[in-house]
Design an enzyme around this catalytic site. Sequence first.
Site, mmCIF file in Angstrom:
data_model
loop_
_atom_site.group_PDB
_atom_site.id
_atom_site.type_symbol
_atom_site.label_atom_id
_atom_site.label_comp_id
_atom_site.label_asym_id
_atom_site.label_seq_id
_atom_site.Cartn_x
_atom_site.Cartn_y
_atom_site.Cartn_z
ATOM 1 C CG ASP A 249 -17.094 11.395 35.118
ATOM 2 O OD1 ASP A 249 -16.707 10.782 36.115
ATOM 3 O OD2 ASP A 249 -16.784 12.575 34.852
ATOM 4 C CE LYS A 271 -17.510 13.635 40.414
ATOM 5 N NZ LYS A 271 -16.715 14.831 40.528
ATOM 6 C CG MET A 384 -23.899 21.035 35.679
ATOM 7 S SD MET A 384 -22.465 21.117 36.765
ATOM 8 C CE MET A 384 -21.441 22.294 35.909
HETATM 9 N N1 SAH Z 1 -17.146 18.734 30.936
HETATM 10 C C1 SAH Z 1 -18.485 18.703 30.372
HETATM 11 C C2 SAH Z 1 -19.500 19.365 31.259
HETATM 12 C C3 SAH Z 1 -19.746 18.656 32.539
HETATM 13 S S1 SAH Z 1 -20.953 19.451 33.537
HETATM 14 C C4 SAH Z 1 -18.448 19.367 28.996
HETATM 15 O O1 SAH Z 1 -17.442 19.958 28.613
HETATM 16 O O2 SAH Z 1 -19.433 19.253 28.288
HETATM 17 C C5 SAH Z 1 -22.407 18.546 33.163
HETATM 18 C C6 SAH Z 1 -23.342 19.365 32.318
HETATM 19 O O3 SAH Z 1 -22.906 19.370 30.968
HETATM 20 C C7 SAH Z 1 -24.744 18.860 32.277
HETATM 21 O O4 SAH Z 1 -25.481 19.266 33.392
HETATM 22 C C8 SAH Z 1 -25.259 19.509 31.011
HETATM 23 O O5 SAH Z 1 -25.586 20.860 31.241
HETATM 24 C C9 SAH Z 1 -24.029 19.477 30.122
HETATM 25 N N2 SAH Z 1 -24.036 18.328 29.212
HETATM 26 C C10 SAH Z 1 -23.125 17.359 29.132
HETATM 27 N N3 SAH Z 1 -23.442 16.485 28.147
HETATM 28 C C11 SAH Z 1 -24.576 16.931 27.602
HETATM 29 C C12 SAH Z 1 -25.406 16.477 26.534
HETATM 30 N N4 SAH Z 1 -25.122 15.377 25.833
HETATM 31 N N5 SAH Z 1 -26.508 17.193 26.221
HETATM 32 C C13 SAH Z 1 -26.808 18.305 26.905
HETATM 33 N N6 SAH Z 1 -26.068 18.775 27.907
HETATM 34 C C14 SAH Z 1 -24.969 18.108 28.261
#
Ligand code: SAH
Length: 477
Positions: A249, A271, A384
């Site tokens: 991803d 995406k 998000m």
């Molecule tokens: N499965 C992922 C989440 C995916 S949704 C998890 O468990 O973390 C995508 C969202 O995750 C982003 O919009 C943000 O809100 C958050 N996110 C993912 N990586 C991040 C990071 N390094 N720093 C801050 N927010 C993050």
Amino acid sequence: MRYFPAFHDLSSRSALLVGGGELALRKLRLLLKAHAKVTLVAPRLSTDMAEQARDSRVLWMCRPFRTEDVRGRALVISASGKPAVDEAVAAAAAEAGVAVNVVDRPDLSSFIMPAVIDRDPLVIGISSGGDAPILARQLRARIEAMLPARLGALARFAGTFRAAVGATIPPAGRRRFWERFFTGPVAEEVLAGRETAAREAMLGLINGPASQAAPAGSVAIVGAGPGDPDLLTFKALRRLQEADVVLYDKLVGPEIVDYARRDAERIYVGKAKANHSKSQDEINALMAEHALAGHRVVRLKGGDPFIFGRGGEEMDYLEARGVTVEVVPGVTAAAGCAAAAGIPLTLRGTALAVTFITGHARDGEPDLDWTSLASGKQTLAVYMGVSTAGVVAKRLIEHGLSAGTPVAVIENGTRDDQRIVTGRLEDLDLRLRQAAVTGPALIIIGEVARKAMTGEDRGLEAELTALPRRLPEALAV
Ligand code: SAH
């Protein structure tokens, strides 16, 4: 990469070594280990060197170096310890286009020599590109300690069976055969020094029914964590290194994808909001197609696959098609960002629960149970949530959450470019816009976010502490 790593075949080829002292002795031993024919040029030899030079593969020229000595050599090493001689050797080699190493003089060398761990035929070379030789040597000591002494014997053992395996086991199953072999009981026997028993067992393995079966594909849905490669799990790393195909991803950085095998197929399926490079249906179909063709597929996702990661949907899709699925959890963004910002997600007496919510909305406003989210003494971790932060804050305040509740936004959490923006709930949206947050960001709402406050927000903290609405919480702690 400043230097190209390579192993040089010197067997029965001619190498020139200049120097007769201690420095040269080490190089001579190494050259002889590699079965080189060595021409040794030095007016005098130390006692140890004279001893070593009696080897029939060494031709000692008892005289100073001459330019023509470099001619026709596979490589040249200068270890004379005398700058003028070393420089003359380097110049002559450069002129003749022959690879040259001058001990401790990378500036004069066309190649440098790594720190070596020798488990012949298994050899590990470590180089810091000349920047930190001591670090390379320390690493060598650590790796030495990790590797069984008989690892070389194991590699040799495998070498003697390569042809038999090639003739018996179909190409698609060979790699997996060797992977199972090196972690299995026959390899243990070899490492324990029982080679005769191991030979018999190996023939059984090669000719047994299991080695002929077509390999079954599978999909591992793997959480890659929030960004820092050190937050990968061991299992994630193992699955990545075994994978034939990796679908990754947008949120997964290149440092992590690079842990995959060199020859694994890497497919970007990221995406971005408006710009889907692959639809979910296409991703599902790709995974199933590769797995059913017998490949080991890793579906690599940011954070944890089961937290706002669509891992559940992908699992259902694959299982319905008879594909074996394994899920490897990862550090979810809330956990990674909270740790990186020093924010405990729960705190005795202050935050009795933590709720992961998504700010994603189809029609401008996320569909959430505002009443329960606005009840105090809990932490909200919003994924998000950047584009809907304004409306989320507004609804929470309308449903009774204090407008002064601390908030922290962690952008690019755990990565090198991490940024933390703090404030209070009522000006969350303003803060986000002022800071122009564009990377993935996690919003933490709740008393615990105060822990991330610094500088000007500290003043805010004092102000908030003085307000009466803080009193019940203060009493509760
Ligand atoms: N499965 C992922 C989440 C995916 S949704 C998890 O468990 O973390 C995508 C969202 O995750 C982003 O919009 C943000 O809100 C958050 N996110 C993912 N990586 C991040 C990071 N390094 N720093 C801050 N927010 C993050």
